[in-house]
Design a protein around this motif. Sequence first.
Motif, PDB file in Angstrom:
ATOM      1  N   LEU A  73     -16.227 -42.850  51.855  1.00  0.00           N
ATOM      2  CA  LEU A  73     -15.628 -41.953  50.863  1.00  0.00           C
ATOM      3  C   LEU A  73     -15.444 -42.683  49.538  1.00  0.00           C
ATOM      4  CD1 LEU A  73     -14.390 -39.244  50.082  1.00  0.00           C
ATOM      5  CD2 LEU A  73     -12.215 -40.076  51.005  1.00  0.00           C
ATOM      6  N   ASP A  74     -14.959 -43.917  49.599  1.00  0.00           N
ATOM      7  CA  ASP A  74     -14.783 -44.710  48.378  1.00  0.00           C
ATOM      8  C   ASP A  74     -16.113 -44.904  47.652  1.00  0.00           C
ATOM      9  OD1 ASP A  74     -12.082 -44.921  48.955  1.00  0.00           O
ATOM     10  OD2 ASP A  74     -12.278 -46.907  49.870  1.00  0.00           O
ATOM     11  N   ASN A  75     -17.189 -45.114  48.404  1.00  0.00           N
ATOM     12  CA  ASN A  75     -18.511 -45.292  47.799  1.00  0.00           C
ATOM     13  C   ASN A  75     -18.991 -44.011  47.116  1.00  0.00           C
ATOM     14  OD1 ASN A  75     -18.600 -47.949  48.665  1.00  0.00           O
ATOM     15  ND2 ASN A  75     -19.835 -47.487  50.480  1.00  0.00           N
ATOM     16  N   LEU A  76     -18.765 -42.859  47.763  1.00  0.00           N
ATOM     17  CA  LEU A  76     -19.145 -41.588  47.129  1.00  0.00           C
ATOM     18  C   LEU A  76     -18.348 -41.373  45.850  1.00  0.00           C
ATOM     19  CD1 LEU A  76     -19.434 -39.108  50.148  1.00  0.00           C
ATOM     20  CD2 LEU A  76     -21.274 -40.267  48.922  1.00  0.00           C
ATOM     21  N   ALA A  77     -17.055 -41.670  45.907  1.00  0.00           N
ATOM     22  CA  ALA A  77     -16.198 -41.503  44.736  1.00  0.00           C
ATOM     23  C   ALA A  77     -16.650 -42.416  43.598  1.00  0.00           C
ATOM     24  CB  ALA A  77     -14.742 -41.780  45.109  1.00  0.00           C
ATOM     25  N   ALA A  78     -16.969 -43.658  43.925  1.00  0.00           N
ATOM     26  CA  ALA A  78     -17.424 -44.595  42.901  1.00  0.00           C
ATOM     27  C   ALA A  78     -18.748 -44.133  42.296  1.00  0.00           C
ATOM     28  CB  ALA A  78     -17.575 -45.994  43.501  1.00  0.00           C
ATOM     29  N   GLU A  79     -19.645 -43.632  43.138  1.00  0.00           N
ATOM     30  CA  GLU A  79     -20.939 -43.151  42.651  1.00  0.00           C
ATOM     31  C   GLU A  79     -20.780 -41.987  41.687  1.00  0.00           C
ATOM     32  OE1 GLU A  79     -24.956 -41.100  44.460  1.00  0.00           O
ATOM     33  OE2 GLU A  79     -23.890 -42.554  45.706  1.00  0.00           O
ATOM     34  N   SER A  80     -19.828 -41.102  41.976  1.00  0.00           N
ATOM     35  CA  SER A  80     -19.635 -39.935  41.124  1.00  0.00           C
ATOM     36  C   SER A  80     -18.587 -40.167  40.035  1.00  0.00           C
ATOM     37  CB  SER A  80     -19.264 -38.719  41.964  1.00  0.00           C
ATOM     38  OG  SER A  80     -18.059 -38.955  42.643  1.00  0.00           O
ATOM     39  N   ARG A  81     -17.979 -41.365  40.043  1.00  0.00           N
ATOM     40  CA  ARG A  81     -16.978 -41.744  39.041  1.00  0.00           C
ATOM     41  C   ARG A  81     -15.776 -40.821  39.020  1.00  0.00           C
ATOM     42  NH1 ARG A  81     -21.545 -43.275  34.770  1.00  0.00           N
ATOM     43  NH2 ARG A  81     -21.947 -45.359  35.547  1.00  0.00           N
ATOM     44  N   VAL A  82     -15.307 -40.456  40.210  1.00  0.00           N
ATOM     45  CA  VAL A  82     -14.068 -39.690  40.352  1.00  0.00           C
ATOM     46  C   VAL A  82     -13.202 -40.375  41.403  1.00  0.00           C
ATOM     47  CG1 VAL A  82     -15.136 -37.480  39.734  1.00  0.00           C
ATOM     48  CG2 VAL A  82     -14.952 -38.118  42.137  1.00  0.00           C
ATOM     49  N   SER A  83     -11.959 -39.994  41.455  1.00  0.00           N
ATOM     50  CA  SER A  83     -11.059 -40.528  42.464  1.00  0.00           C
ATOM     51  C   SER A  83     -11.435 -39.956  43.829  1.00  0.00           C
ATOM     52  CB  SER A  83      -9.618 -40.131  42.120  1.00  0.00           C
ATOM     53  OG  SER A  83      -8.766 -40.371  43.215  1.00  0.00           O
ATOM     54  N   ALA A  84     -11.192 -40.722  44.869  1.00  0.00           N
ATOM     55  CA  ALA A  84     -11.444 -40.242  46.231  1.00  0.00           C
ATOM     56  C   ALA A  84     -10.525 -39.077  46.589  1.00  0.00           C
ATOM     57  CB  ALA A  84     -11.268 -41.384  47.230  1.00  0.00           C
ATOM     58  N   ASP A  85      -9.513 -38.824  45.785  1.00  0.00           N
ATOM     59  CA  ASP A  85      -8.581 -37.709  46.012  1.00  0.00           C
ATOM     60  C   ASP A  85      -9.107 -36.372  45.492  1.00  0.00           C
ATOM     61  OD1 ASP A  85      -6.773 -39.382  47.188  1.00  0.00           O
ATOM     62  OD2 ASP A  85      -5.484 -39.557  45.436  1.00  0.00           O
ATOM     63  N   VAL A  86     -10.188 -36.379  44.762  1.00  0.00           N
ATOM     64  CA  VAL A  86     -10.690 -35.153  44.143  1.00  0.00           C
ATOM     65  C   VAL A  86     -11.735 -34.530  45.072  1.00  0.00           C
ATOM     66  CG1 VAL A  86     -11.595 -34.115  42.043  1.00  0.00           C
ATOM     67  CG2 VAL A  86     -10.249 -36.201  41.902  1.00  0.00           C
ATOM     68  N   THR A  87     -11.255 -33.921  46.132  1.00  0.00           N
ATOM     69  CA  THR A  87     -12.115 -33.370  47.185  1.00  0.00           C
ATOM     70  C   THR A  87     -13.123 -32.368  46.649  1.00  0.00           C
ATOM     71  OG1 THR A  87     -10.336 -33.692  48.777  1.00  0.00           O
ATOM     72  CG2 THR A  87     -12.095 -32.182  49.412  1.00  0.00           C
ATOM     73  N   ILE A  88     -12.697 -31.478  45.784  1.00  0.00           N
ATOM     74  CA  ILE A  88     -13.605 -30.443  45.285  1.00  0.00           C
ATOM     75  C   ILE A  88     -14.765 -31.058  44.513  1.00  0.00           C
ATOM     76  CG2 ILE A  88     -13.826 -28.453  43.745  1.00  0.00           C
ATOM     77  CD1 ILE A  88     -11.010 -27.648  44.575  1.00  0.00           C
ATOM     78  N   ALA A  89     -14.485 -32.031  43.656  1.00  0.00           N
ATOM     79  CA  ALA A  89     -15.562 -32.674  42.888  1.00  0.00           C
ATOM     80  C   ALA A  89     -16.531 -33.393  43.821  1.00  0.00           C
ATOM     81  CB  ALA A  89     -14.979 -33.647  41.872  1.00  0.00           C
ATOM     82  N   LEU A  90     -16.012 -34.037  44.851  1.00  0.00           N
ATOM     83  CA  LEU A  90     -16.870 -34.743  45.798  1.00  0.00           C
ATOM     84  C   LEU A  90     -17.704 -33.762  46.615  1.00  0.00           C
ATOM     85  CD1 LEU A  90     -14.397 -37.527  46.892  1.00  0.00           C
ATOM     86  CD2 LEU A  90     -16.477 -37.813  45.533  1.00  0.00           C
ATOM     87  N   LEU A  91     -17.110 -32.658  47.029  1.00  0.00           N
ATOM     88  CA  LEU A  91     -17.877 -31.644  47.758  1.00  0.00           C
ATOM     89  C   LEU A  91     -18.921 -30.994  46.848  1.00  0.00           C
ATOM     90  CD1 LEU A  91     -15.139 -29.963  49.974  1.00  0.00           C
ATOM     91  CD2 LEU A  91     -17.088 -31.320  50.751  1.00  0.00           C
ATOM     92  N   ALA A  92     -18.561 -30.805  45.583  1.00  0.00           N
ATOM     93  CA  ALA A  92     -19.521 -30.212  44.646  1.00  0.00           C
ATOM     94  C   ALA A  92     -20.752 -31.096  44.506  1.00  0.00           C
ATOM     95  CB  ALA A  92     -18.860 -29.995  43.290  1.00  0.00           C
ATOM     96  N   GLN A  93     -20.544 -32.404  44.469  1.00  0.00           N
ATOM     97  CA  GLN A  93     -21.671 -33.310  44.280  1.00  0.00           C
ATOM     98  C   GLN A  93     -22.392 -33.638  45.581  1.00  0.00           C
ATOM     99  OE1 GLN A  93     -21.046 -36.474  41.593  1.00  0.00           O
ATOM    100  NE2 GLN A  93     -22.987 -37.450  42.056  1.00  0.00           N
TER     101      GLN A  93
END
Length: 113
Positions: free
Chosen positions: A75-95
């Motif tokens: 999860l931390d790696n996905l967040a770092a790749e998308s440059r958002v916090s790991a707490d931003v579930t919607i942004a991570l799901l969107a990407q």
Amino acid sequence: MGDLRVKLSGELVGHLVGPDRRTFDFVTARHATETFRLGNMTLSASVPFDPISTRSRSARRRNFFAELLPEGTALDNLAAESRVSADVTIALLAQFGRDVAGGAAHASPGQLD
């Protein structure tokens, strides 16, 4: 504020709205209760299609969607790749939702768009 469309069999069934993993929620699309029946639990028993969602079950709905993402370092790696916090579930799901939710989408007809 995040906003992510949630589809079931190609039909819009709702939106994920909210700024972070502690406050976002699923809001059923108006026509979803007509198309799939009121209270339909095809996505999950935690995410029934109700015109008005009860606040007391919002944590269960958040958990369903948040658990589509990996945990820990992944999860931390996905967040770092998308440059958002790991707490931003919607942004991570969107990407990454199409990739990480792929198995869930095959297990049930739900899909994130």
